[in-house]
Design an enzyme around this catalytic site. Structure first.
Site, PDB file in Angstrom:
ATOM      1  N   ASP A  71      48.075  34.210  64.869  1.00 44.11           N
ATOM      2  CA  ASP A  71      47.795  32.536  65.531  1.00 44.11           C
ATOM      3  C   ASP A  71      46.676  32.244  66.091  1.00 44.11           C
ATOM      4  O   ASP A  71      46.403  33.124  67.077  1.00 44.11           O
ATOM      5  CB  ASP A  71      49.090  31.714  65.865  1.00 44.11           C
ATOM      6  CG  ASP A  71      48.902  30.167  65.083  1.00 44.11           C
ATOM      7  OD1 ASP A  71      49.414  29.938  63.760  1.00 44.11           O
ATOM      8  OD2 ASP A  71      49.103  29.737  66.522  1.00 44.11           O
ATOM      9  N   ARG A 181      39.008  37.207  66.078  1.00 43.37           N
ATOM     10  CA  ARG A 181      39.606  37.900  65.638  1.00 43.37           C
ATOM     11  C   ARG A 181      39.373  39.889  65.708  1.00 43.37           C
ATOM     12  O   ARG A 181      40.869  40.032  65.843  1.00 43.37           O
ATOM     13  CB  ARG A 181      40.311  37.390  63.601  1.00 43.37           C
ATOM     14  CG  ARG A 181      41.046  37.945  63.253  1.00 43.37           C
ATOM     15  CD  ARG A 181      41.726  37.146  61.820  1.00 43.37           C
ATOM     16  NE  ARG A 181      41.499  35.788  62.309  1.00 43.37           N
ATOM     17  CZ  ARG A 181      40.890  35.019  61.702  1.00 43.37           C
ATOM     18  NH1 ARG A 181      39.767  34.708  61.516  1.00 43.37           N
ATOM     19  NH2 ARG A 181      40.877  33.689  62.033  1.00 43.37           N
TER      20      ARG A 181
HETATM   21  P1  IMP Z   1      46.971  29.103  61.675  1.00 44.31           P
HETATM   22  O1  IMP Z   1      46.530  29.874  62.189  1.00 44.31           O
HETATM   23  O2  IMP Z   1      47.520  29.583  60.236  1.00 44.31           O
HETATM   24  O3  IMP Z   1      47.895  28.252  62.176  1.00 44.31           O
HETATM   25  O4  IMP Z   1      45.503  28.574  61.109  1.00 44.31           O
HETATM   26  C1  IMP Z   1      44.731  28.408  62.350  1.00 44.31           C
HETATM   27  C2  IMP Z   1      43.236  27.851  62.500  1.00 44.31           C
HETATM   28  O5  IMP Z   1      42.743  27.831  62.910  1.00 44.31           O
HETATM   29  C3  IMP Z   1      42.196  27.847  60.473  1.00 44.31           C
HETATM   30  O6  IMP Z   1      43.152  27.328  59.421  1.00 44.31           O
HETATM   31  C4  IMP Z   1      41.607  27.489  60.905  1.00 44.31           C
HETATM   32  O7  IMP Z   1      42.001  25.743  60.643  1.00 44.31           O
HETATM   33  C5  IMP Z   1      41.353  27.283  62.561  1.00 44.31           C
HETATM   34  N1  IMP Z   1      40.727  28.881  62.418  1.00 44.31           N
HETATM   35  C6  IMP Z   1      40.900  30.112  62.634  1.00 44.31           C
HETATM   36  N2  IMP Z   1      40.547  30.891  62.685  1.00 44.31           N
HETATM   37  C7  IMP Z   1      39.009  30.715  62.503  1.00 44.31           C
HETATM   38  C8  IMP Z   1      38.354  31.534  61.902  1.00 44.31           C
HETATM   39  O8  IMP Z   1      37.437  32.559  62.533  1.00 44.31           O
HETATM   40  N3  IMP Z   1      36.842  30.633  61.591  1.00 44.31           N
HETATM   41  C9  IMP Z   1      36.957  28.741  61.235  1.00 44.31           C
HETATM   42  N4  IMP Z   1      38.610  28.423  61.836  1.00 44.31           N
HETATM   43  C10 IMP Z   1      38.711  29.241  61.986  1.00 44.31           C
END
Ligand code: IMP
Length: 195
Positions: A71, A181
């Site tokens: 997440d 990440r």
């Molecule tokens: P989730 O973890 O699937 O809830 O979504 C995380 C959200 O954070 C992504 O869909 C992006 O909008 C944003 N996000 C997370 N990591 C990145 C990254 O490495 N680059 C750009 N946006 C990110």
């Protein structure tokens, strides 16, 4: 350790990055699609950890491998870490990322632009195992306008201080050396002493 892992995400950008980082170490990363799983987990946890666990657990019930879930989100300091946990939902509510960028630019007028990406990984060996968590941060700032179209999500409006590059201009190899990440995965690697 079993080197077959299911990555609990339908996000193609995340999947690409995990594969790029973990494949050289012999990991085979299966996506839900590879395993014919069509599952959208409701992310109603109170923080990144809880959300990553909810995702890992839901997938762990369906697959014979350990599961990794992440997440992550963009935290803008002057906006009290907004959009944070709601990064993906915020973009949806704006009608897409380009509109979300504009909304962020307008909320940031006259404010400090410091920001960071945060990632929390949950590793779950099986449904009854103790979840393991690994976190990473990527500090930087929000650009004045979008730059480049590499990466995904908020990358085109983010400048990484450590990489000294706009993530929208960075190739995958560069981003993956500095990303939130990557840092979380490094901690996972260290934990298993496989790096
Ligand atoms: P989730 O973890 O699937 O809830 O979504 C995380 C959200 O954070 C992504 O869909 C992006 O909008 C944003 N996000 C997370 N990591 C990145 C990254 O490495 N680059 C750009 N946006 C990110």
């Amino acid at each position: 350790m079993n080197r077959q892992i299911c990555l609990a995400t339908n996000n193609k950008g995340k999947l690409r990055e995990y594969r790029e980082i973990l494949a050289p170490m012999g990991f085979v990363i299966y996506s839900p699609k590879d395993l014919n799983i069509d599952l959208d987990v409701e992310e109603n946890g109170k923080d990144y950890r809880e959300n990553s666990y909810l995702k890992a657990l839901a997938f762990s019930k369906l697959v014979p491998f350990p599961v990794l879930a992440d997440d992550s989100g963009l935290e803008i300091l002057a906006l009290n870490n907004f959009p944070g946990l709601h990064s993906s939902r915020f973009a949806d509510s704006c009608g897409g990322y380009p509109q979300a960028y504009e909304e962020i630019f307008s909320r940031l007028k006259g404010k400090d632009r410091s920001a960071r990406f945060r990632c929390c990984i949950c590793f779950l060996e099986n449904t009854t195992a103790k979840p393991l968590y690994f976190e990473g941060l990527c500090p930087g700032y929000i650009l004045e306008k979008p730059s480049g179209d590499h990466g995904f999500g908020y990358d085109p409006i983010f400048h990484s201080e450590e990489a000294d590059i706009d993530f929208g201009l960075a190739d995958e190899e560069t981003k993956n050396k500095y990303s939130h990440r990557f840092k979380a995965i490094q901690k996972l690697k260290l934990y298993f002493a496989i790096g």
